[in-house]
Design a protein around this motif. Structure first.
Motif, short mmCIF file in Angstrom:
data_model
loop_
_atom_site.label_atom_id
_atom_site.label_comp_id
_atom_site.label_asym_id
_atom_site.label_seq_id
_atom_site.Cartn_x
_atom_site.Cartn_y
_atom_site.Cartn_z
N ASN A 113 -19.94 17.12 -20.97
CA ASN A 113 -20.06 18.52 -20.53
C ASN A 113 -19.89 18.63 -19.02
OD1 ASN A 113 -20.51 19.33 -23.16
ND2 ASN A 113 -22.75 19.20 -22.98
N ALA A 114 -20.45 17.67 -18.28
CA ALA A 114 -20.30 17.71 -16.82
C ALA A 114 -18.87 17.44 -16.41
CB ALA A 114 -21.25 16.70 -16.18
N ALA A 115 -18.21 16.48 -17.08
CA ALA A 115 -16.82 16.15 -16.74
C ALA A 115 -15.89 17.30 -17.06
CB ALA A 115 -16.38 14.90 -17.48
N ALA A 116 -16.23 18.11 -18.09
CA ALA A 116 -15.39 19.25 -18.43
C ALA A 116 -15.36 20.26 -17.29
CB ALA A 116 -15.91 19.91 -19.70
N ASN A 117 -16.41 20.31 -16.47
CA ASN A 117 -16.45 21.21 -15.32
C ASN A 117 -15.64 20.69 -14.14
OD1 ASN A 117 -18.15 23.03 -16.65
ND2 ASN A 117 -19.97 21.90 -16.05
N GLY A 118 -15.27 19.42 -14.17
CA GLY A 118 -14.40 18.88 -13.13
C GLY A 118 -15.09 17.86 -12.25
N ILE A 119 -14.38 16.78 -11.92
CA ILE A 119 -14.81 15.77 -10.96
C ILE A 119 -13.86 15.88 -9.78
CG2 ILE A 119 -15.17 13.32 -10.58
CD1 ILE A 119 -15.51 13.02 -13.61
N ASN A 120 -14.39 16.17 -8.59
CA ASN A 120 -13.58 16.53 -7.44
C ASN A 120 -13.70 15.49 -6.33
OD1 ASN A 120 -12.87 19.21 -8.56
ND2 ASN A 120 -15.05 19.62 -8.25
N TYR A 121 -12.57 15.24 -5.67
CA TYR A 121 -12.51 14.26 -4.60
C TYR A 121 -11.81 14.87 -3.37
CZ TYR A 121 -13.55 10.60 -8.05
OH TYR A 121 -14.12 9.85 -9.03
N PHE A 122 -12.23 14.39 -2.21
CA PHE A 122 -11.52 14.66 -0.96
C PHE A 122 -10.94 13.34 -0.47
CE2 PHE A 122 -11.73 14.13 3.65
CZ PHE A 122 -10.87 15.14 4.08
N GLY A 123 -9.69 13.35 0.00
CA GLY A 123 -9.06 12.12 0.46
C GLY A 123 -8.34 12.29 1.78
N LEU A 124 -8.29 11.21 2.55
CA LEU A 124 -7.58 11.19 3.83
C LEU A 124 -6.75 9.93 3.89
CD1 LEU A 124 -7.15 12.43 6.70
CD2 LEU A 124 -9.02 10.95 7.46
N SER A 125 -5.45 10.07 4.19
CA SER A 125 -4.53 8.94 4.30
C SER A 125 -3.87 8.94 5.67
CB SER A 125 -3.45 9.02 3.21
OG SER A 125 -4.02 9.11 1.92
N ALA A 126 -3.38 7.78 6.09
CA ALA A 126 -2.72 7.64 7.38
C ALA A 126 -1.52 6.74 7.23
CB ALA A 126 -3.68 7.09 8.44
N GLY A 127 -0.55 6.88 8.15
CA GLY A 127 0.63 6.04 8.05
C GLY A 127 1.45 6.02 9.33
N LEU A 128 2.32 5.03 9.43
CA LEU A 128 3.32 4.90 10.48
C LEU A 128 4.68 4.77 9.81
CD1 LEU A 128 1.62 2.31 12.88
CD2 LEU A 128 1.87 4.77 13.28
N PHE A 129 5.70 5.39 10.40
CA PHE A 129 7.05 5.29 9.85
C PHE A 129 8.03 5.22 11.02
CE2 PHE A 129 10.84 6.15 7.46
CZ PHE A 129 10.56 5.67 6.19
N GLY A 130 8.97 4.28 10.95
CA GLY A 130 9.92 4.10 12.04
C GLY A 130 11.33 3.85 11.56
N THR A 131 12.30 4.19 12.41
CA THR A 131 13.71 3.91 12.14
C THR A 131 14.33 3.30 13.39
OG1 THR A 131 14.44 6.12 12.85
CG2 THR A 131 13.89 5.83 10.52
N PHE A 132 15.29 2.41 13.20
CA PHE A 132 16.02 1.80 14.30
C PHE A 132 17.50 2.10 14.10
CE2 PHE A 132 18.30 -1.92 16.09
CZ PHE A 132 17.99 -1.70 17.44
N ARG A 133 18.05 2.90 15.02
CA ARG A 133 19.46 3.30 14.96
C ARG A 133 19.83 3.89 13.61
NH1 ARG A 133 22.52 -1.69 18.22
NH2 ARG A 133 21.49 -1.28 20.24
N GLU A 134 18.85 4.55 12.99
CA GLU A 134 19.03 5.23 11.71
C GLU A 134 19.51 4.29 10.61
OE1 GLU A 134 21.50 8.61 12.23
OE2 GLU A 134 20.05 9.67 13.50
N SER A 135 19.33 2.97 10.81
CA SER A 135 19.77 2.00 9.81
C SER A 135 18.60 1.23 9.22
CB SER A 135 20.77 1.01 10.43
OG SER A 135 21.95 1.66 10.81
#
Length: 272
Positions: free
Chosen positions: A145-167
């Motif tokens: 019955n409790a799960a039917a009402n919903g289990i809710n989470y908050f999340g935070l992610s981080a990242g780095l992304f790079g390109t060299f001469r677009e290749s």
């Protein structure tokens, strides 16, 4: 003046694999890296929309179905990237819904381009009405019955992304480095795990073959996600005639092997 291109990708097969209370595991992330790394938001120097849908084992009752709708774009002279992702899944009586917003900032020289990004989102797990009306379950079960009402989470992610001469492309992300419960449902989970317990690493290189009008892009994707302890993907993507034809193959090893194929085309600003 920059040309803003709106590209809508409809992926028909081999897109999303979702399991109960797991992070999303995409299989064609090399077409849109923002799916796996918030720092890739705005990478295309324009506006990019994507829709994908998957229907597994459709002849079985309660078979898994999943969808993802995402947008990302570049702003402030291509220095700032913003993204929004909405995804959902149905598997038996379980329902999952996720909303994620991403921000990235780009810096670097003429050859190198780097971006750092953060994403935050809300995730909700719930049960369908079938779980409550099923004659095999106890109507007074407090956990159901409790799960039917919903289990809710908050999340935070981080990242780095790079390109060299677009290749050469490089991406490193910590998905859900912060994960917190937003409800009081009595349900065991791993919200208290270390911030960097899950990660993904993406490496790719674009090789142009002008005599054949072709661009070949081999890539490697190393990941450890929730309930997927360690997995390595090897991909090869080939583009012909200015992306009018695309084909590729992907092989995954680690926690379960799989082999996938890709074929696609482009019609004006729409890729299928």
């Amino acid at each position: 003046m920059r040309n803003y291109i709106i590209t809508c990708i409809l992926m028909i097969f081999c897109f999303v694999s979702l399991n109960a209370q797991e992070q999303v595991d995409y299989t064609q992330y090399h077409l849109n890296p923002v799916l796996i790394n918030p720092a890739a938001a705005g990478l295309h120097n324009g506006h990019h929309m994507m829709l994908n849908y998957r229907n597994n084992w459709s002849s079985f009752n309660g078979a898994p179905r999943a969808y993802t709708l995402s947008y990302d774009g570049s702003f402030m002279e291509d220095r700032v990237g913003l993204g929004l992702l909405i995804s959902g899944r149905e598997f038996g009586v379980e329902r999952q819904f996720r909303v994620r917003a991403s921000y990235s900032y780009r810096f670097g020289s003429d050859d190198w381009s780097w971006s750092a990004g953060l994403s935050t989102g809300l995730e909700r797990f719930s049960l369908s009405n079938e779980a409550l009306t099923n004659p095999l379950q106890d109507p007074g079960d407090p956990r159901i019955n409790a799960a039917a009402n919903g289990i809710n989470y908050f999340g935070l992610s981080a990242g780095l992304f790079g390109t060299f001469r677009e290749s050469f492309l490089f991406g490193l992300a910590a998905p859900e480095m912060i994960r917190a419960r937003l409800d009081q449902v009595d349900f065991d989970d791993d919200s208290s795990l270390d911030a960097f317990q899950y990660f993904n690493l993406f490496l790719a290189y674009k090789l142009s073959v002008p005599e054949y009008g072709m661009v070949v892009e081999p890539s490697v994707f190393v990941k450890r996600l929730r309930n997927i302890p360690f997995q390595v993907d090897f991909n090869i993507l080939a583009r012909f005639l200015e992306d009018q034809l695309m084909t590729g193959v992907s092989y995954s090893t680690g926690e379960g092997d799989r082999l996938g194929f890709l074929i696609g085309t482009r019609i004006n600003s729409v890729r299928l």
